[in-house]
Every structure is written in structure tokens, then in C-alpha cells.
Write an enzyme that holds these catalytic residues in place. Structure first.
Site, short mmCIF file in Angstrom:
data_model
loop_
_atom_site.label_atom_id
_atom_site.label_comp_id
_atom_site.label_asym_id
_atom_site.label_seq_id
_atom_site.Cartn_x
_atom_site.Cartn_y
_atom_site.Cartn_z
N ARG A 15 41.10 -45.26 3.72
CA ARG A 15 41.42 -44.05 2.97
C ARG A 15 40.16 -43.56 2.27
O ARG A 15 39.78 -44.09 1.23
CB ARG A 15 42.55 -44.30 1.96
CG ARG A 15 43.25 -42.99 1.55
CD ARG A 15 44.20 -43.19 0.40
NE ARG A 15 43.47 -43.44 -0.82
CZ ARG A 15 43.89 -44.22 -1.82
NH1 ARG A 15 45.04 -44.83 -1.73
NH2 ARG A 15 43.15 -44.38 -2.90
N HIS A 20 44.36 -41.16 -3.22
CA HIS A 20 45.76 -41.09 -2.76
C HIS A 20 46.27 -39.66 -2.86
O HIS A 20 46.94 -39.14 -1.98
CB HIS A 20 46.63 -42.03 -3.59
CG HIS A 20 48.08 -41.68 -3.58
ND1 HIS A 20 48.87 -41.85 -2.46
CD2 HIS A 20 48.90 -41.17 -4.54
CE1 HIS A 20 50.11 -41.45 -2.74
NE2 HIS A 20 50.15 -41.03 -3.98
N TYR A 64 40.06 -48.51 -9.38
CA TYR A 64 40.53 -49.74 -8.75
C TYR A 64 39.74 -50.17 -7.53
O TYR A 64 40.05 -51.19 -6.93
CB TYR A 64 42.01 -49.62 -8.40
CG TYR A 64 42.38 -48.39 -7.59
CD1 TYR A 64 42.16 -48.34 -6.22
CD2 TYR A 64 42.93 -47.27 -8.21
CE1 TYR A 64 42.48 -47.21 -5.48
CE2 TYR A 64 43.26 -46.14 -7.49
CZ TYR A 64 43.04 -46.11 -6.12
OH TYR A 64 43.36 -45.00 -5.40
#
Lengths: 331, 376
Positions: B252, B256, B265
Site C-alpha cells: 500500500r 489507507h 505506524y
């Protein structure tokens, strides 16, 4: 009632090859309550389907089948087994019409045998109907006579919207009655008649002194109680079988409450935020001036449906219904 | 168990190109590239629109265009698509107006933000995780009952493989030999949860073994590998061979969603390393290497996509905020319950609040699905 449901399924499946039934143990054995008995032989395993043991898979597959133009009827084996399928019902079935400009409603029926009184193991005796009436996009119905069971099931299948079809398993075999050869409406289902059949309350007993609103397995109990009230006290109770829990037949409810001036709601499900709360509220909002007493409720308690040694303590009994009725009458 | 990853497009240096999948002409390659660029342009523009406060929170797919254009190119027009929000614009490749998808992100419903799935064989965008997989199975199952050679393909992420609906759908599809392609875009992140915390298996593809179906691993940044695996799976499925699980292994590259800040994170230098593999420039370089297109033609495809999306933005902004009556539209296909008319009457007796604007992005890190409201 079991035979009537079976008849309805056979009649609609014979007329309309879009109808398929699926669920656990429904084909080979005809379902644990035998509602689908004989269908496999008559319609084959393409349309009468034993599925793996997975309720989200059953309801979710039914939604996908509906998207392709089928009319699936999913059986949930017992009331409390519907919860794994709950997300599919709430998130998808209830919203599919809304999310597709009204073009692709989830035209499914979810049949759920529900309620206590059959001495079943734990978690086989829930009344989850209010969980569904709280979800916009669903219709929720429950029959109490064989004739209604057949007609309402056929109507629910032909209805383009998702219908939660609550079958009172306690009276599956105890209520009997003649069922006409054909439903009281066209099986073609293109005339919108399903709205009339499944959204109107039924007057099960005439009377002008007390309106008793109920549905499903408590209808015969209310009839018994009404008979006692008439014999012992000369009070004539009108028993209204709601049939449709969403939408409620507001007109019939208000008319009965206004005419009788006193009203009682009876159901087996817990009281908190149950159908009784909605019916009572509806009457108080719209017919307060016609009432001689607040609307009473006789319901299950706000506790888990018990182990069967205690289920007679939990379930509304004729005695409890009589006590509730007398409290409203003497207010 | 194989962890091998199927790949077609090399890097133009040490990693060689493999053969173009059988049946794909140069014209097909250009068509796939055109789709990649259109998806990329939509996605970048949508992020910009969110930053400008013109649409709401948006789930981006930058870098995953090949996992959409590749498999879709393998589909027949009759096959059905079941996208998650990460494939939100895939319907555009099936004729859904891009303005409709943008309007959905702008918070518009009804005919503005939804489409008729039967018109485009594209289901509505699924918001919960993995719950659309049983629908894909049910649809292809119904087609099988009807003896129609129609397959379905459902997209989902690595996180979705932890959901019960994934397993139930895989199981049903396999038991009933249904022509459903389970297309897992393993981008290794479910918001902040890394792949290693999502599952103890080494790959997603190996989960297929538990359902007795083939599990295939492809390079998720390679549109042609995604095409080839899907093509093969569809052939099998249509010939009664049942479902296939495809794992498109990638990364990714973006957040998100627009409300998410991956710096909280993960080490973004890792994303930077993967970025070199992203599919749009990789496919462009491949087409240049093979002499299928020249620079000028590449630019013209880019310009065309920009025009299409610019028009879509204009169309979206020309839509007035839906009226109050839309609340009650299409909840039931069989007609409106009595309470709806009362609800509308109640609303009509009150003043309407000012037009709703998407929340403008706020400074400061956040993670999740909703933009943080402005501090007052």
C-alpha cells in the site's frame, strides 16, 4: 401450519422458477421442522439446496442470487442461529434497494422459526423480531394461522423487498385449519398485492371492551384469555393479530384502541424496546383522548430466554394475560 | 506450498520481461494502459478534491490500478464485479459515470451517488470488510443454476481474509463449484495492521488449499500478471472448475484513506522502495520498450484521462445537494410505509439547515476513517 408453509412453497415454486430455497438440512431431510419436506424430489437440487453450516454465507449468497434475478428463500434453522447472518441482513439486504436507486432490492425471504415453548435446548427459543423491526429497509411478519402462513409466505416471496418471516414454532403443529387450494391473490406477483396481504392486521376476535394486540404464538393464548373474560366477566375483548410487525398497520391499531378505549399488547419477546413499546406509543400518541386507561403490556421479561425448565415462567401465560387485561380494565 | 509470484513485466534492466499473455494484442495492451491511466487520474484528482474540501474522506488506491484494470480486462461483459471501497472507481471502466462515484464520496446518495448494478454488472461499493464475497458467490451460483456462463469477481484486501465472510464465501464457492474469482489485493497493510499481524500464514494464496481450490500468487504491481491469472481462473470457472483465489502481492503505497497518516505506524522509506514498482509508469516503460507506444501517444492518453475526469468533477459540482425527500426514496421497492410521509411532512415544517460541506482537512495526525472535526 407446517403443512401450510410447505404448500405455499410448493405452489410458488411450481409457478415461478426464480424461487429457490436454501439452508441447513432443508433438502434431504426437509428441514428440522419438515417445512421443506418433499421439495427436493419435486424441484431438484438446483432449487432446493442443502448448504454448509454458515448463516452469513446462506443470507449473503441469497442476496447475490437475488441480484441475478432469483427469489431466494433462506431458512435459518433456529431463532438464535440468525445472529451470524445478522450483518448480511442489516448491512446489505436492508440497504440494497436504497444503494441501487431502487433497481435491485434484495428480494429475499429469511424464514426464522422462533420462540419458546417446545422444550428446546438453550439458544433455540429466542424472539429476535424487534432486532429486525428496528432496521429500515426490512419487512418483518409473523403468521398465526395456517391460512395466513401460506398466504403470507407466498406474498413475502413475491414481495420485492427483503422480508424476515418469523414462524412461531410453538404453534407449528398445534394450530390447525383449512387452507384454500390457492392463495387469495395472483401468484404472478406483479400486481403489488403482496402489500395488502402482509401489511394488514387481522381481527381474530370481535369485541368492544378491550383491544388486545398480539402476533405469532401468543395469538391463541390471547383468544383463550378473551374467552375466559367473556365467560367470567362479560367483557368482550377484541383480539387483533398484527401479522406485520414492520410496517405496523397503524390504522387498524388506532381504530381498535379508540373503539375499545382500553388496550393491551401481548408478546413473548422481552419488553424493552419491543413491539409492545411501539404499539403502546403509537396508541398514546394518536388516540390518547379516546383512552380510558394507559395501554398495558404482557411480555417476556428482560432476561435471556431461559432453560426450558423455566420457560413456562418466562412465557406469557393465559393467567398473566388475564391479569394484565384486568389491570387495564380496572384502571 | 509456493510463494512464487507470477510476473510478466520486468524492470527494463536486470529483470527481463516475460511473454505477453496469450491473446493480448498490442491494441489490448494500449487499452489496459488507458484504463490504468484513467484510474490513476481519478484517484489523484479525488485526493486533491478531498484536500480542497470538495469531497469527503476518500479511500485511495494509488499503486493498485493494475489489480483492477488487469483482472477486469480478462472479464466478459456479462461477468459481474464486486468491488470494495479500494476499487471504488472500477465501475467507471464499466460505464458508471465518474461523477456518480465522486458524488458518493461527496456524501450524495440516491440517483446521484448510486447506480443500477444490472446496467453495469457492477455491484455497489462494499464498505464493510469481506461481506460482499458471499454476494459474488450467490450471483455466480444463480448463473450456474440458470446455465449461464457468467462468472463473478470480488476484490478485497489482506485484512478481509481474517473475516468470517471470506471463509464462508470461499467454502460455499468451492462446495458448489461456483465460478467466482476471489481477488485479494495483498497490500500488506490494513490501516495500521501489518500483514504479519493479520495472519500467521506466509501467503494468502495458501489459504485456498483449505477450500480445495487453486491459489495463485501474482505481482500486484504487474497489470499483465493480474490479467493472466484472472483469465486462466475465469476459463476454469466457466468450464465448471469452480473458484480460484488470486493473491495480488503488492504494497500500500499511500495512506489507507485521506484521514490516515501512515507515518504514525510504519517506516515510509519502505513504501518508497516499493514505489519504483508501481504499475502505471511500469506499464508505460514496458510499452515504450516494445515500441507499442511512443512518448507522444503516452502523453495523449494522459491528457485524455485528465479531460474525462475534469468533466466528471464539473458534473459532480453541478449536482445540487439532494433534497430532503431523498431520505425516503428507494428504502422499499414495494412502496413507502406510512411513517415516511409523516417524516417528510415533519421535515417540511422546519427550516432546512445550510448546505452541507465536506469537513475540510485539519492539521495534525489522525488515523482511521473519519476526518477529525475542526477544533473550535
Amino acid at each position: 401450519m407446517v403443512e401450510a408453509l410447505n404448500l405455499g412453497l410448493r405452489q410458488v415454486m411450481a409457478k415461478d422458477d426464480r424461487v429457490v430455497v436454501l439452508g441447513q438440512d432443508i433438502a434431504q431431510t426437509g428441514g428440522v421442522f419438515r417445512v421443506t419436506a418433499g421439495l427436493l424430489d419435486e424441484f431438484g437440487d438446483d432449487r432446493v439446496i442443502d448448504t454448509p453450516l454458515a448463516e452469513a454465507g446462506i443470507v449473503g449468497s441469497a442476496i447475490g442470487m437475488s441480484l441475478y434475478g432469483m427469489l431466494p428463500v433462506a431458512e435459518i434453522q433456529f431463532d438464535a442461529f440468525v445472529y451470524p447472518g445478522f450483518e448480511q441482513i442489516v448491512v446489505h439486504a436492508a440497504r440494497y434497494a436504497w444503494r441501487t436507486r431502487g433497481q435491485c432490492p434484495a428480494s429475499i425471504v429469511v424464514r426464522i422459526p422462533y420462540g419458546g415453548g417446545v422444550r428446546a435446548p438453550e439458544l433455540h427459543s429466542d424472539c429476535p423480531e424487534a432486532l429486525f423491526t428496528h432496521v429500515p429497509g426490512l419487512k418483518v411478519v409473523s403468521p398465526s394461522t395456517p391460512g395466513d402462513a401460506r398466504d403470507m409466505l407466498v406474498a413475502a416471496i413475491l414481495d420485492p423487498d427483503p422480508v424476515i418471516f418469523m414462524e412461531p414454532k410453538r404453534i407449528y403443529r398445534s394450530v390447525r385449519g383449512d387452507v384454500s387450494d390457492e392463495p387469495s391473490f395472483s401468484l404472478a406477483g406483479d400486481d403489488g398485492i403482496y402489500n395488502t396481504v402482509i401489511s394488514h392486521a387481522r381481527t381474530a376476535r370481535a369485541g368492544g371492551d378491550l383491544a388486545v394486540f398480539t402476533y405469532g404464538a401468543t395469538v391463541p393464548l390471547c383468544m383463550d384469555a378473551a374467552g375466559t373474560l367473556s365467560a367470567d366477566e362479560g367483557v368482550e375483548a377484541r383480539v387483533v393479530d398484527l401479522r406485520s410487525l414492520y410496517p405496523l398497520d397503524a390504522g387498524a391499531i388506532i381504530a381498535a384502541a379508540s373503539e375499545c378505549r382500553r388496550a393491551l399488547v401481548v408478546h413473548e419477546a422481552p419488553r424493552m424496546a419491543g413491539i409492545g413499546a411501539e404499539v403502546s406509543s403509537l396508541i398514546h400518541e394518536r388516540a390518547m383522548a379516546d383512552l380510558d386507561a394507559p395501554v398495558g403490556r404482557v411480555t417476556g421479561f428482560d432476561v435471556p430466554s431461559p432453560q426450558f425448565a423455566n420457560e413456562d415462567d418466562y412465557l406469557p401465560s393465559v393467567d398473566r394475560i388475564l391479569a394484565g387485561a384486568r389491570a387495564v380494565l380496572s384502571w | 506450498m509456493t510463494t512464487e509470484v507470477l510476473r510478466v513485466i520486468g524492470d527494463g534492466a536486470g529483470v527481463p520481461d516475460n511473454d505477453v499473455p496469450e491473446g493480448l494484442s498490442n491494441k489490448d495492451l494500449v487499452a489496459i494502459y488507458r484504463w490504468l491511466v484513467l484510474l490513476r487520474t481519478f484517484d489523484e484528482r479525488a485526493v486533491a478534491l478531498q484536500r480542497q474540501g470538495r469531497i469527503g474522506t476518500y479511500a485511495l488506491y494509488w499503486g493498485e490500478e493494475g489489480t483492477q484494470a488487469g483482472p477486469l480486462y480478462a472479464c466478459d461483459d456479462r461477468d459481474w464485479l464486486f468491488p470494495s471501497y479500494r476499487q471504488n472507481a472500477i465501475g467507471v471502466l464499466r460505464g458508471v459515470a465518474p461523477s456518480t462515484v465522486l458524488a458518493w464520496w461527496r456524501g450524495y446518495g440516491g440517483r446521484h451517488g448510486f447506480w443500477n448494478p444490472r446496467e453495469h454488472r457492477t455491484a455497489p461499493i462494499c464498505v464493510p470488510i469481506a461481506t460482499h464475497l458471499p454476494h459474488a458467490v450467490g450471483l455466480a451460483w444463480a448463473a450456474k443454476i440458470r446455465r449461464d456462463p457468467v462468472a463473478s469477481i470480488a476484490w478485497f484486501g489482506d485484512g478481509a481474509t481474517s473475516e468470517g465472510d471470506f471463509h464462508e464465501a470461499m467454502n460455499f464457492a468451492s462446495v458448489f463449484k461456483v465460478a467466482t474469482i476471489f481477488f485479494c489485493v495483498n497490500n500488506q497493510w490494513a490501516i495500521s495492521t501489518p500483514f504479519s499481524k493479520q495472519t500467521a500464514t506466509e501467503t494468502i494464496a495458501e489459504k485456498a488449499a483449505a477450500y480445495a481450490m487453486p491459489g495463485v500468487r501474482v505481482d500486484g504491481f504487474d497489470p499483465l500478471a493480474c490479467y493472466a491469472a484472472t483469465h486462466q481462473a475465469l476459463e476454469r470457472g466457466r468450464n465448471g472448475g469452480g473458484p480460484t483465489l488470486i493473491e495480488a502481492f503488492c504494497y500500500r503505497l499511500g495512506a489507507h484513506g485521506t484521514a490516515d497518516d501512515p507515518k504514525l505506524y510504519r517506516d515510509e522509506s519502505e513504501a518508497q522502495r516499493w514505489r519504483a514498482l508501481e504499475p502505471v509508469n511500469r506499464m508505460a516503460a514496458f510499452l515504450l520498450r516494445r515500441g507499442v507506444l511512443d512518448d507522444e501517444e503516452l502523453q495523449s492518453i494522459g491528457a485524455e484521462a485528465k479531460r474525462t475526469i475534469a468533466e466528471a468533477v464539473q458534473d459532480m459540482e453541478a449536482i445540487e445537494q439532494p433534497g430532503r425527500e431523498i431520505l425516503f426514496d428507494h428504502v422499499y421497492a414495494s412502496g413507502r410505509p406510512w411513517s415516511f410521509d409523516e417524516g417528510l411532512a415533519e421535515l417540511q415544517g422546519t427550516d432546512r439547515p445550510p448546505a452541507v460541506k465536506p469537513l475540510a482537512p485539519q492539521p495534525g495526525p489522525s488515523t482511521g476513517d473519519a476526518e477529525a472535526p475542526a477544533e473550535t
